[in-house]
Design an enzyme around this catalytic site. Sequence first.
Site, PDB file in Angstrom:
ATOM      1  CD  GLU A  44      37.811  47.740  43.461  1.00 10.91           C
ATOM      2  OE1 GLU A  44      37.632  47.532  44.673  1.00 10.91           O
ATOM      3  OE2 GLU A  44      37.028  47.331  42.569  1.00 10.91           O
ATOM      4  CD  GLU A  69      41.778  39.987  42.640  1.00  9.43           C
ATOM      5  OE1 GLU A  69      42.688  39.236  43.066  1.00  9.43           O
ATOM      6  OE2 GLU A  69      41.351  40.979  43.270  1.00  9.43           O
ATOM      7  CG  ASP A 118      48.416  41.653  51.981  1.00  4.62           C
ATOM      8  OD1 ASP A 118      48.773  42.001  53.122  1.00  4.62           O
ATOM      9  OD2 ASP A 118      48.577  40.504  51.542  1.00  4.62           O
ATOM     10  CB  THR A 191      34.550  45.946  49.294  1.00  4.07           C
ATOM     11  OG1 THR A 191      35.006  45.793  50.643  1.00  4.07           O
ATOM     12  CG2 THR A 191      35.062  47.265  48.725  1.00  4.07           C
TER      13      THR A 191
END
Length: 212
Positions: A44, A69, A118, A191
Site C-alpha cells: 500500500e 508512508e 492526493d 480506510t
Amino acid sequence: MRQRHKPWADDFLKENTHLIIPNPEQKKGKWQELFGNDNPIHLEIGTGKGQFMAGMAEQHPNVNFIGIELAKSIIVMAGSKMKDAGRDNVVLLHVDAADLQELFAENEISVIYLNFSDPWPKKRHAKRRLTFHTFLEQYQHILQPEGEIVLKTDNQGLFEYSLVSFSQFGLKLEDVTIDLHSIEDSENIMTEYEEKFSAKGQPIYRCRAQFD
C-alpha cells in the site's frame, strides 16, 4: 493538511524497528526472508493511519503486507495501530515512494493498493499523480507478471484520469465501480478517509488494473 508534531515519534521509530523497518533499501529482493515465508507481498502506497493495512493483515493472514508512508506523524500512528493488532504479516516503511525500484526487486510484489491518493488536480502537477505513466512503469517493474493495481478514491477527476492512464499504458481494467458502497462486498476494508467521505454521502470509486 498539516499534521501535528508527535514528540514521541522518534522514540517510537527507534523502539519498533521490527515494525517500521529502517534502511528498507537493504531489504530489496529479500522481503520474503524478512517475513520468514514465501507468501505473496501486497504493497500500500500511502498508509494513512493504518486502518486499511491492519484490517487487510487480519483478513488475509497468508499474505504479507507492506505499507509506505512519508509523514512521520502519520506513520507512527499507523505503527501504533499495527502494534496493538499484534500481526506478524505487516510492516511499514517511513520513506518516499518516489523510487520504488530502490526498495523492491523486479517481480517482488503481487498487488499494489492506491487508497485515496492526493489527486494533484492542477494539470501542471499531473506527473505527481500516483497513476502517472512514470509511476506505472515502476509498478510494472516491481509487480509480478499479471500483478494488479487496486485504486480507491473519492475524487472523480483522479478516477477518470487514472482509467485513461491505465488504458493508455495497456493495462486491463476490471471491477470498475463508481459507487463502491452500493454493492455487496464483504471483503472491502475501509480506510479512515473512506469512512469520512462515505459518511457524507460521497460516492467511492474503485477499479482494478492488471498488467498482461
